[in-house]
Design an enzyme around this catalytic site. Structure first.
Site, PDB file in Angstrom:
ATOM      1  CE  LYS A  50      -3.332  -2.204   3.108  1.00 23.26           C
ATOM      2  NZ  LYS A  50      -3.878  -2.116   4.485  1.00 23.26           N
ATOM      3  N   GLY A  51       2.098   1.129   0.445  1.00 20.47           N
ATOM      4  CA  GLY A  51       2.931   2.286   0.759  1.00 20.47           C
ATOM      5  C   GLY A  51       3.082   3.343  -0.322  1.00 20.47           C
ATOM      6  CG  ASP A 110      14.259  -1.271   5.511  1.00 24.07           C
ATOM      7  OD1 ASP A 110      15.192  -0.579   5.889  1.00 24.07           O
ATOM      8  OD2 ASP A 110      13.648  -2.056   6.263  1.00 24.07           O
ATOM      9  CG  PHE A 159       9.925   2.547  11.298  1.00 28.69           C
ATOM     10  CD1 PHE A 159      10.132   1.398  10.544  1.00 28.69           C
ATOM     11  CD2 PHE A 159       8.636   3.027  11.432  1.00 28.69           C
ATOM     12  CE1 PHE A 159       9.071   0.744   9.934  1.00 28.69           C
ATOM     13  CE2 PHE A 159       7.556   2.379  10.822  1.00 28.69           C
ATOM     14  CZ  PHE A 159       7.779   1.235  10.087  1.00 28.69           C
ATOM     15  CG  ASP A 166       2.017   1.000   7.501  1.00 26.79           C
ATOM     16  OD1 ASP A 166       2.951   0.796   6.703  1.00 26.79           O
ATOM     17  OD2 ASP A 166       1.516   0.107   8.217  1.00 26.79           O
ATOM     18  NE  ARG A 172      -1.081   2.064   4.883  1.00 28.21           N
ATOM     19  CZ  ARG A 172      -0.025   1.296   4.635  1.00 28.21           C
ATOM     20  NH1 ARG A 172       1.006   1.767   3.971  1.00 28.21           N
ATOM     21  NH2 ARG A 172      -0.002   0.048   5.045  1.00 28.21           N
TER      22      ARG A 172
HETATM   23  P1  IMP Z   1      12.336  -4.131   2.069  1.00 26.39           P
HETATM   24  O1  IMP Z   1      11.862  -5.389   1.421  1.00 26.39           O
HETATM   25  O2  IMP Z   1      13.022  -4.404   3.376  1.00 26.39           O
HETATM   26  O3  IMP Z   1      13.161  -3.256   1.175  1.00 26.39           O
HETATM   27  O4  IMP Z   1      11.061  -3.385   2.562  1.00 26.39           O
HETATM   28  C1  IMP Z   1      10.362  -2.534   1.841  1.00 26.39           C
HETATM   29  C2  IMP Z   1       9.005  -2.303   2.481  1.00 26.39           C
HETATM   30  O5  IMP Z   1       9.054  -2.261   3.919  1.00 26.39           O
HETATM   31  C3  IMP Z   1       8.555  -0.948   2.052  1.00 26.39           C
HETATM   32  O6  IMP Z   1       7.870  -1.002   0.827  1.00 26.39           O
HETATM   33  C4  IMP Z   1       7.700  -0.495   3.216  1.00 26.39           C
HETATM   34  O7  IMP Z   1       6.378  -0.936   3.040  1.00 26.39           O
HETATM   35  C5  IMP Z   1       8.317  -1.179   4.438  1.00 26.39           C
HETATM   36  N1  IMP Z   1       9.220  -0.249   5.155  1.00 26.39           N
HETATM   37  C6  IMP Z   1      10.565  -0.246   5.168  1.00 26.39           C
HETATM   38  N2  IMP Z   1      11.066   0.757   5.923  1.00 26.39           N
HETATM   39  C7  IMP Z   1       9.992   1.421   6.397  1.00 26.39           C
HETATM   40  C8  IMP Z   1       9.856   2.599   7.218  1.00 26.39           C
HETATM   41  O8  IMP Z   1      10.819   3.242   7.685  1.00 26.39           O
HETATM   42  N3  IMP Z   1       8.572   2.978   7.480  1.00 26.39           N
HETATM   43  C9  IMP Z   1       7.473   2.324   6.994  1.00 26.39           C
HETATM   44  N4  IMP Z   1       7.569   1.235   6.209  1.00 26.39           N
HETATM   45  C10 IMP Z   1       8.819   0.789   5.910  1.00 26.39           C
HETATM   46 MG    MG Z   2       5.834  -0.806   0.508  1.00 28.23          MG
END
Ligand code: IMP
Ligand code: MG
Length: 186
Positions: A50-51, A110, A159, A166, A172
């Site tokens: 959803k982000g 991330d 974070f 979220d 959001r």
């Molecule tokens: P990754 O697979 O670890 O790169 O994670 C990516 C997903 O984790 C993103 O699309 C976000 O939905 C969530 N995410 C990572 N860091 C944050 C943050 O600081 N705040 C909120 N959601 C996060």
């Molecule tokens: Mg996301």
């Protein structure tokens, strides 16, 4: 997570790290970059839910090349601020992307696991081209070797919430990006 009242809600917003104006300026610039890169060629924007829904909505309004929108949902974070390390595609695209110039629109990279998996999956479907644009990048947290083609803002290992991002499904709708307060001593 359950927020019980408005004071609790506000108290978790530690400080604004990117203002609404900074974000809007960068989003407009990104749309202009897309316009000049694709130069009239139709594109498909794929939003990872959803982000990225807020970013996608603002970005697509400034794009002038012919543009379709698609949605996919991937989940790697559940209720915690640590990655579960498990990426699940919970909703897939409806378009057959072969024949499309695809741009994946993501909120934040991330560990890199989500996009690493999503890109691998979409490349196998043979789009004409595939690029990744992310609003935020947290390179310090990377667990897999993944880089976006375009990053609007690189941020430290915090974070963050707001502008689509979220914590426990809240925040959001904030028009800015803020650091989340993890504990009361924080
Ligand atoms: P990754 O697979 O670890 O790169 O994670 C990516 C997903 O984790 C993103 O699309 C976000 O939905 C969530 N995410 C990572 N860091 C944050 C943050 O600081 N705040 C909120 N959601 C996060
Ligand atoms: Mg996301």
């Amino acid at each position: 997570m359950k927020i019980n009242n408005i004071d609790e809600f506000h108290c978790k917003i530690k400080r604004i790290i990117l203002s609404e104006e900074e974000i809007q300026n960068a989003v407009k610039q990104t749309a202009h970059m897309i316009d000049s890169l694709y130069d009239g060629t139709p594109i498909l924007l794929v939003s990872i839910l959803k982000g990225s829904f807020v970013f996608l909505a603002d970005l697509c309004k400034h794009i002038t090349v012919p543009c379709e929108i698609g949605f996919m949902a991937a989940k790697s974070y559940y209720e915690a601020t640590q990655s579960s390390g498990v990426v699940k595609i919970t909703m897939d695209l409806q378009q057959d992307i072969s024949g499309y110039h695809v741009i994946i629109v993501e909120d934040i990279i991330d560990t890199g696991r989500t996009l690493n998996d999503v890109v691998r999956l979409l490349k196998a479907r043979k789009p004409v081209s595939l690029r990744v644009i992310t609003l935020l990048d947290k390179p310090d947290r990377r667990m897999v070797d993944f880089q976006a083609d375009y990053v609007l803002f690189t941020i430290p290992d915090l974070f963050v919430i707001g502008y689509g991002l979220d914590y426990g499904e809240y925040y959001r709708n904030l028009p800015y990006i803020a650091e989340f307060r993890q504990t009361m001593e924080d």
